[in-house]
Enzyme design. Sequence first.
Site, short mmCIF file in Angstrom:
data_model
loop_
_atom_site.label_atom_id
_atom_site.label_comp_id
_atom_site.label_asym_id
_atom_site.label_seq_id
_atom_site.Cartn_x
_atom_site.Cartn_y
_atom_site.Cartn_z
N LYS A 183 4.53 15.90 10.04
CA LYS A 183 3.09 15.63 10.23
C LYS A 183 2.29 16.92 10.21
CE LYS A 183 3.11 11.12 10.99
NZ LYS A 183 2.35 10.15 10.15
N LYS A 213 10.77 5.39 1.50
CA LYS A 213 11.30 4.28 2.27
C LYS A 213 10.39 3.06 2.15
CE LYS A 213 11.29 4.47 6.83
NZ LYS A 213 11.62 4.80 8.24
N LYS A 256 5.71 -1.22 5.52
CA LYS A 256 4.54 -2.10 5.51
C LYS A 256 3.25 -1.32 5.41
CE LYS A 256 4.19 -5.98 7.47
NZ LYS A 256 4.02 -7.10 8.42
#
Length: 372
Positions: free
Chosen positions: A124, A237, A240
Amino acid sequence: MTAIKRVFSGIQPTGVPQLGNYLGCIRNWVSLQKDEDGHKATKSSRELFYSIVDLHSLTVPRDPESLRRNTIEAAAALVACGIDPAHSVLFRQSAVPAHSQLSWVLACITPVGWLNRMTQWKSKLQQQHTKKQQHGAAGGQGGLVADNGINMPNVGSAAAKNLLTGLFTYPVLMAADVLLYNATHVPVGEDQVQHMEFTRDLAMHFNKQYKRKVFVMPEITMSATMRIMSLQDPQRKMSKSDPAELSRITLTDTDDQIRLKIKKASTDSIREISYDSELRPGVSNLLAIYAGLKDIHPAAAAQSMASFNNRQLKEAVAEAVVSELSPIRQEIVRLLGDQGYIENILCENEAKARNVAQANWKIIAECVGIKA
């Protein structure tokens, strides 16, 4: 591996799970309800705590109503997949206050350096650092530390300025989740191994500091299924959060939607079918999905379909997915038609979770000198 006595694992409430969640996590949870002979394990031989970790979800701003809805949908999906609430303790993390209480106690003994080394945090930070450089606002080299000879941003860098504290400290809450129940085993995916190593280190650190063996050392159990990747970009990956609907299969997709998404999945121009996740990521991802559903290795799946072309591979994978998910979809729809039933399941199980958590919290609180 030692005998499995007590299991803890959690899943974020993102609504109805996608196929990667199912194969990498939920299917394993269901199998743990059975003993090594395939029979239903007794409660006395194995305790299972499965949490919908709604506190963890707050590391990203959420709409309250959406979060509540997604939590119920996640619970319904877990029950539809085979989690038996009479055998497994299925509960909302936020319904057990001791999770947050223990998290604070552990945070007070956690060195900042341990958190700054966490891979997901560094990822991040690096993303933020790159954005600042692209906009000409890198803030100089302040707060950069050498990492294998490369300057990397850390918690003191300009890149960290606008990141939320929860992203930095959530490994402590994750450790509290596991240690609060004295779990002997924790099923995780490969991307969570570092967090479990952090949990074990923190447990040892606590025991040493207070000179008492309060926490057991949880063992990691890995899913046999390979990580399921995006159908459109097999280097990433399946998630959603991906804006591309065709990138994932959710457990409530219709049969036709499943077939369409797999038909449009990324492959390559090589004629025969073989498993090589580096050279053939798209084909290998489809093989991993098929293998996960059939409980075989992807290489074995490739061998059984070696003479197939890409169209035949996709058809075989689509039929395997449809066969597995169709009854689950129907059960999710049925359960969501009676959300009061799901709420009752959660409330009953949350009382069980609180009883176990509070008993352990009393021991922890007494150890550190505070009131339970």
